[in-house]
Write a protein that holds these residues in place. Sequence first.
Motif, mmCIF file in Angstrom:
data_model
loop_
_atom_site.group_PDB
_atom_site.id
_atom_site.type_symbol
_atom_site.label_atom_id
_atom_site.label_comp_id
_atom_site.label_asym_id
_atom_site.label_seq_id
_atom_site.Cartn_x
_atom_site.Cartn_y
_atom_site.Cartn_z
ATOM 1 N N VAL A 87 21.433 -19.961 10.129
ATOM 2 C CA VAL A 87 21.794 -21.113 9.306
ATOM 3 C C VAL A 87 21.582 -20.670 7.864
ATOM 4 O O VAL A 87 20.502 -20.185 7.508
ATOM 5 N N VAL A 88 22.623 -20.832 7.029
ATOM 6 C CA VAL A 88 22.592 -20.273 5.673
ATOM 7 C C VAL A 88 22.880 -21.377 4.650
ATOM 8 O O VAL A 88 24.038 -21.662 4.336
ATOM 9 N N PRO A 89 21.834 -22.018 4.126
ATOM 10 C CA PRO A 89 22.032 -23.030 3.082
ATOM 11 C C PRO A 89 21.992 -22.417 1.680
ATOM 12 O O PRO A 89 21.284 -21.430 1.440
ATOM 13 N N PHE A 90 22.743 -23.027 0.754
ATOM 14 C CA PHE A 90 22.735 -22.578 -0.635
ATOM 15 C C PHE A 90 23.464 -23.606 -1.487
ATOM 16 O O PHE A 90 24.121 -24.522 -0.968
ATOM 17 N N VAL A 91 23.373 -23.442 -2.797
ATOM 18 C CA VAL A 91 24.098 -24.276 -3.744
ATOM 19 C C VAL A 91 25.082 -23.400 -4.506
ATOM 20 O O VAL A 91 24.689 -22.409 -5.138
ATOM 21 N N ASP A 92 26.366 -23.725 -4.423
ATOM 22 C CA ASP A 92 27.367 -23.096 -5.300
ATOM 23 C C ASP A 92 27.192 -23.694 -6.687
ATOM 24 O O ASP A 92 27.458 -24.881 -6.907
ATOM 25 N N GLN A 93 26.748 -22.877 -7.646
ATOM 26 C CA GLN A 93 26.449 -23.375 -8.985
ATOM 27 C C GLN A 93 27.685 -23.533 -9.858
ATOM 28 O O GLN A 93 27.755 -24.441 -10.693
ATOM 29 N N ASP A 94 28.630 -22.614 -9.698
ATOM 30 C CA ASP A 94 29.784 -22.601 -10.610
ATOM 31 C C ASP A 94 31.007 -22.007 -9.915
ATOM 32 O O ASP A 94 31.589 -21.036 -10.374
ATOM 33 N N ALA A 140 29.837 -33.369 3.890
ATOM 34 C CA ALA A 140 28.454 -33.740 4.175
ATOM 35 C C ALA A 140 27.771 -34.150 2.880
ATOM 36 O O ALA A 140 28.245 -33.854 1.779
ATOM 37 N N ASN A 141 26.651 -34.845 3.025
ATOM 38 C CA ASN A 141 25.727 -35.061 1.907
ATOM 39 C C ASN A 141 24.595 -34.056 2.050
ATOM 40 O O ASN A 141 23.886 -34.060 3.068
ATOM 41 N N ILE A 142 24.443 -33.189 1.059
ATOM 42 C CA ILE A 142 23.420 -32.143 1.118
ATOM 43 C C ILE A 142 22.529 -32.248 -0.109
ATOM 44 O O ILE A 142 23.021 -32.240 -1.243
ATOM 45 N N GLN A 143 21.237 -32.349 0.115
ATOM 46 C CA GLN A 143 20.263 -32.462 -0.965
ATOM 47 C C GLN A 143 19.280 -31.298 -0.898
ATOM 48 O O GLN A 143 18.729 -31.009 0.171
ATOM 49 N N PHE A 144 19.076 -30.662 -2.049
ATOM 50 C CA PHE A 144 18.076 -29.609 -2.173
ATOM 51 C C PHE A 144 16.932 -30.098 -3.047
ATOM 52 O O PHE A 144 17.159 -30.702 -4.092
ATOM 53 N N ASP A 145 15.727 -29.833 -2.616
ATOM 54 C CA ASP A 145 14.520 -30.084 -3.401
ATOM 55 C C ASP A 145 13.786 -28.756 -3.483
ATOM 56 O O ASP A 145 13.037 -28.390 -2.570
ATOM 57 N N VAL A 168 37.973 -16.205 -5.826
ATOM 58 C CA VAL A 168 36.947 -17.065 -6.416
ATOM 59 C C VAL A 168 35.655 -16.285 -6.634
ATOM 60 O O VAL A 168 35.274 -15.462 -5.807
ATOM 61 N N ASP A 169 34.982 -16.562 -7.745
ATOM 62 C CA ASP A 169 33.619 -16.093 -7.988
ATOM 63 C C ASP A 169 32.687 -17.298 -8.004
ATOM 64 O O ASP A 169 33.083 -18.394 -8.442
ATOM 65 N N THR A 170 31.467 -17.099 -7.558
ATOM 66 C CA THR A 170 30.501 -18.191 -7.572
ATOM 67 C C THR A 170 29.085 -17.644 -7.622
ATOM 68 O O THR A 170 28.800 -16.595 -7.036
ATOM 69 N N THR A 171 28.222 -18.341 -8.334
ATOM 70 C CA THR A 171 26.797 -18.032 -8.340
ATOM 71 C C THR A 171 26.118 -18.926 -7.315
ATOM 72 O O THR A 171 26.221 -20.148 -7.388
ATOM 73 N N LEU A 172 25.451 -18.309 -6.361
ATOM 74 C CA LEU A 172 24.759 -19.058 -5.327
ATOM 75 C C LEU A 172 23.276 -19.154 -5.667
ATOM 76 O O LEU A 172 22.641 -18.153 -5.996
ATOM 77 N N ALA A 173 22.728 -20.348 -5.589
ATOM 78 C CA ALA A 173 21.306 -20.587 -5.812
ATOM 79 C C ALA A 173 20.660 -21.070 -4.516
ATOM 80 O O ALA A 173 21.337 -21.607 -3.631
ATOM 81 N N HIS A 174 19.355 -20.877 -4.410
ATOM 82 C CA HIS A 174 18.580 -21.327 -3.245
ATOM 83 C C HIS A 174 19.173 -20.773 -1.947
ATOM 84 O O HIS A 174 19.256 -21.471 -0.923
ATOM 85 N N PHE A 175 19.550 -19.516 -1.991
ATOM 86 C CA PHE A 175 20.234 -18.869 -0.874
ATOM 87 C C PHE A 175 19.205 -18.446 0.175
ATOM 88 O O PHE A 175 18.304 -17.659 -0.107
ATOM 89 N N ALA A 176 19.342 -18.970 1.377
ATOM 90 C CA ALA A 176 18.404 -18.644 2.456
ATOM 91 C C ALA A 176 19.174 -18.282 3.722
ATOM 92 O O ALA A 176 20.214 -18.881 4.018
ATOM 93 N N ILE A 177 18.675 -17.304 4.441
ATOM 94 C CA ILE A 177 19.234 -16.915 5.738
ATOM 95 C C ILE A 177 18.146 -17.157 6.772
ATOM 96 O O ILE A 177 17.170 -16.407 6.851
ATOM 97 N N ILE A 178 18.306 -18.231 7.524
ATOM 98 C CA ILE A 178 17.317 -18.631 8.527
ATOM 99 C C ILE A 178 17.881 -18.228 9.883
ATOM 100 O O ILE A 178 18.825 -18.841 10.395
ATOM 101 N N THR A 179 17.339 -17.167 10.456
ATOM 102 C CA THR A 179 17.905 -16.572 11.657
ATOM 103 C C THR A 179 17.036 -16.884 12.867
ATOM 104 O O THR A 179 15.812 -16.789 12.802
ATOM 105 N N CYS A 180 17.696 -17.259 13.950
ATOM 106 C CA CYS A 180 16.963 -17.520 15.183
ATOM 107 C C CYS A 180 17.494 -16.647 16.313
ATOM 108 O O CYS A 180 18.651 -16.193 16.298
ATOM 109 N N LEU A 181 16.617 -16.389 17.273
ATOM 110 C CA LEU A 181 16.970 -15.672 18.490
ATOM 111 C C LEU A 181 17.508 -16.694 19.493
ATOM 112 O O LEU A 181 16.867 -17.711 19.757
#
Length: 268
Positions: free
Chosen positions: A68-75, A133-138, A24-37
Amino acid sequence: MNKIETLAFSDGLLSRKPPTGIDVDTTLAHFAIITCLVNPDAVRQQIHPRFHLDLIKVDGREWALLSVVPFVDQDFRFSKISWPKWRFGQTNYRIYVTDSETGAHVAWFIGTSLDSWTVSVPRHLWKLPWHRANIQFDCEFDTSAKRYTTYRMQTTNSWADAHVELTDTGNPPTELKGFDNLESGLVLLTHPRMGYYFRRDGKLGSYAIWHDRLQTTVGNVLTARFDLLDRLGIVERGKIFNVHSVLIQNRTEFTIYLPPRIVESPAL
């Protein structure tokens, strides 16, 4: 335990194996890597004994790293077929570990939230720890400034309800605390190409991905709540988690090599 040696973006790490079959190929949008200790003792029980936690030293003590890594698979689409395509939000929860059998730095996936009916395929066919899940990005991205002016994500009706609001400096990272140099930190946090996890039947599973070197900017956490981390005792309930870093990229291309495989080493 595993202290991190110097890592680099080698040609082998960046090379892309041509996709075949049902890859599979996919374009990821709003890609964030939120790292905690996190306290190593709080996450060690989450991983298979074949793997050792990657540890860094910050403020005189050793920490494990969880993102925690949120993103939107665009395609989301099969590499060999341009249609059909799917669009959905996704959030991964991963711990950074080293495979004792290969020496490779890899991601250990606690699980994934996915906002699509298609989650039933990996969940039931391949027994992946993926959950509907229900996931909403703003999100608002300023193309001229090359940064987000708004970044919010909320997950509800899920095994891992979450809410996060980030700010974006628009500037690339210059250092990552606890690492000897920036490149070592970026390799570990942004470029694990293999992922391992406990399948829903208890067996050890894995899958592989590819993406180019990310060109991230530095973000900060305004507000964040990740119910899964509270529930698992990784973060003490009611306390702010200890942010290590926030790295954000507006868009990036991923290849996912499918199907995932069952690893012969037994889960204990």
